[in-house]
Design a protein around this motif. Structure first.
Motif, PDB file in Angstrom:
ATOM      1  N   LEU A 188      43.582 -42.956 -89.389  1.00 40.72           N
ATOM      2  CA  LEU A 188      42.190 -43.299 -89.692  1.00 40.72           C
ATOM      3  C   LEU A 188      41.823 -42.734 -91.051  1.00 40.72           C
ATOM      4  CD1 LEU A 188      39.538 -44.526 -88.370  1.00 40.72           C
ATOM      5  CD2 LEU A 188      38.857 -42.134 -88.078  1.00 40.72           C
ATOM      6  N   LEU A 190      38.660 -41.875 -93.123  1.00 38.55           N
ATOM      7  CA  LEU A 190      37.233 -41.623 -92.953  1.00 38.55           C
ATOM      8  C   LEU A 190      36.535 -41.761 -94.299  1.00 38.55           C
ATOM      9  CD1 LEU A 190      34.730 -40.443 -91.451  1.00 38.55           C
ATOM     10  CD2 LEU A 190      35.674 -38.167 -91.958  1.00 38.55           C
ATOM     11  N   ALA A 223      34.603 -39.616 -86.507  1.00 38.90           N
ATOM     12  CA  ALA A 223      35.994 -39.871 -86.881  1.00 38.90           C
ATOM     13  C   ALA A 223      36.922 -39.643 -85.702  1.00 38.90           C
ATOM     14  CB  ALA A 223      36.390 -38.984 -88.054  1.00 38.90           C
ATOM     15  N   ASN A 226      36.738 -42.304 -83.122  1.00 39.20           N
ATOM     16  CA  ASN A 226      37.246 -43.596 -83.586  1.00 39.20           C
ATOM     17  C   ASN A 226      38.667 -43.502 -84.132  1.00 39.20           C
ATOM     18  OD1 ASN A 226      34.967 -45.839 -83.619  1.00 39.20           O
ATOM     19  ND2 ASN A 226      33.994 -43.873 -84.096  1.00 39.20           N
ATOM     20  N   ASN A 229      40.740 -46.445 -83.835  1.00 41.76           N
ATOM     21  CA  ASN A 229      40.084 -47.676 -84.272  1.00 41.76           C
ATOM     22  C   ASN A 229      40.193 -47.859 -85.789  1.00 41.76           C
ATOM     23  OD1 ASN A 229      39.158 -48.461 -81.685  1.00 41.76           O
ATOM     24  ND2 ASN A 229      37.435 -47.053 -81.850  1.00 41.76           N
ATOM     25  N   TYR A 233      37.049 -46.109 -91.380  1.00 45.10           N
ATOM     26  CA  TYR A 233      35.844 -45.847 -90.604  1.00 45.10           C
ATOM     27  C   TYR A 233      34.758 -45.313 -91.534  1.00 45.10           C
ATOM     28  CZ  TYR A 233      32.621 -43.488 -87.419  1.00 45.10           C
ATOM     29  OH  TYR A 233      31.493 -43.073 -86.760  1.00 45.10           O
ATOM     30  N   ARG A 240      27.566 -48.284 -94.737  1.00 43.95           N
ATOM     31  CA  ARG A 240      28.416 -49.392 -94.306  1.00 43.95           C
ATOM     32  C   ARG A 240      27.795 -50.723 -94.714  1.00 43.95           C
ATOM     33  NH1 ARG A 240      29.383 -47.550 -89.563  1.00 43.95           N
ATOM     34  NH2 ARG A 240      27.764 -48.629 -88.393  1.00 43.95           N
TER      35      ARG A 240
END
Length: 264
Positions: A188, A190, A223, A226, A229, A233, A240
């Motif tokens: 991930l 971040l 973080a 997720n 995911n 992120y 976003r």
């Protein structure tokens, strides 16, 4: 986390996590949340006094093992020395969080500071991942978190070198997500926006002037929640939406608008 989810998390990403930049801000938040989940910790930063204070807190509060390393990641040999000391530790999670930035016109930046930023923001995460990924592959599970920035999503005027380093981190994280996910390793990247850490103050910015400022605990918690995911992120809804708009605009238009809004 519930007790069951914490147990699942510890099995997948434990028994030990390595966190760089752990003495303050988002890194310190990661350390506290991972200790709460029951992981032993390897904490890395330049300020030993802060690391030792945090380690004592986490040992007392959560009963986890904590090792601290006073390390300057701008030194190219630092990662090899660090991981040499932890050669037998079963590290299931890397949180490559250390980094810093400078603001202002590119030509006004100090060349040595920019070189140090490249070392900390780009070389250190690369060396850490390169050394630890083979260990994670042998385990067949684990994770990597790279702390980047929304400024890595688009070249940001008056933050040129910093946003370039974070663009590198984003590309590295996305590529490793593609490579490692089939092996059971979560990756991930971040990308926070403005966060209430020391960073704005060190850049000469009063945090009180920043809108949509996030708490570092919320950033780190998002973080970890997720982690499976990936690859990218962005914890802030505001940033976003803002960068989703910017990256869909014609590039020249987006960059000109950003430059005009930030010009000093």
């Amino acid at each position: 986390m519930t007790e069951d989810s914490a147990g699942d998390f510890a099995f997948r990403y434990g028994p030990s996590a390595l966190v760089t930049g752990a003495s303050s801000g988002i890194g310190r938040s990661f350390a506290r949340l991972l200790a709460e989940a029951g992981l032993d910790l390897i904490l890395v930063a330049r300020r030993l006094d802060r690391l030792e204070e945090l380690a004592a807190e986490l040992r007392c509060r959560h009963g986890v093992g904590v090792t601290v390393h006073e390390t300057d990641l701008s030194d190219p040999a630092a990662v090899d020395r660090l991981l040499g000391k932890e050669a037998t530790t079963d590290i299931g999670l890397l949180v490559s969080n250390a980094g810093f930035g400078v603001k202002g016109p590119f030509e006004d930046g100090d060349a040595d500071t920019l070189a140090s930023m490249l070392a900390v923001n780009c070389q250190a995460p690369t060396r850490l991942a390169h050394a630890l990924v083979p260990r994670l592959r042998r385990r067949g599970r684990g994770g990597v978190v790279f702390t980047s920035s929304v400024e890595g999503l688009l070249g940001c005027p008056y933050s040129a070198a910093y946003s370039a380093t974070k663009a590198y981190v984003n590309a590295l994280g996305e590529a490793l997500w593609g490579e490692l996910t089939p092996a059971g390793i979560d990756v991930l990247t971040l990308c926070p926006g403005a966060t209430d850490t020391e960073a704005p103050r060190l850049q000469g910015i009063d945090p009180a002037t920043l809108r949509h400022l996030m708490d570092p605990d919320d950033v780190a918690r998002g973080a970890l929640e997720n982690l499976n995911n990936g690859p990218i992120y962005v914890p802030s809804e505001h940033y976003r939406a803002q960068f989703d708009t910017l990256v869909t605009m014609p590039r020249r238009q987006a960059l000109a608008a950003m430059a005009a809004s930030l010009r000093v």
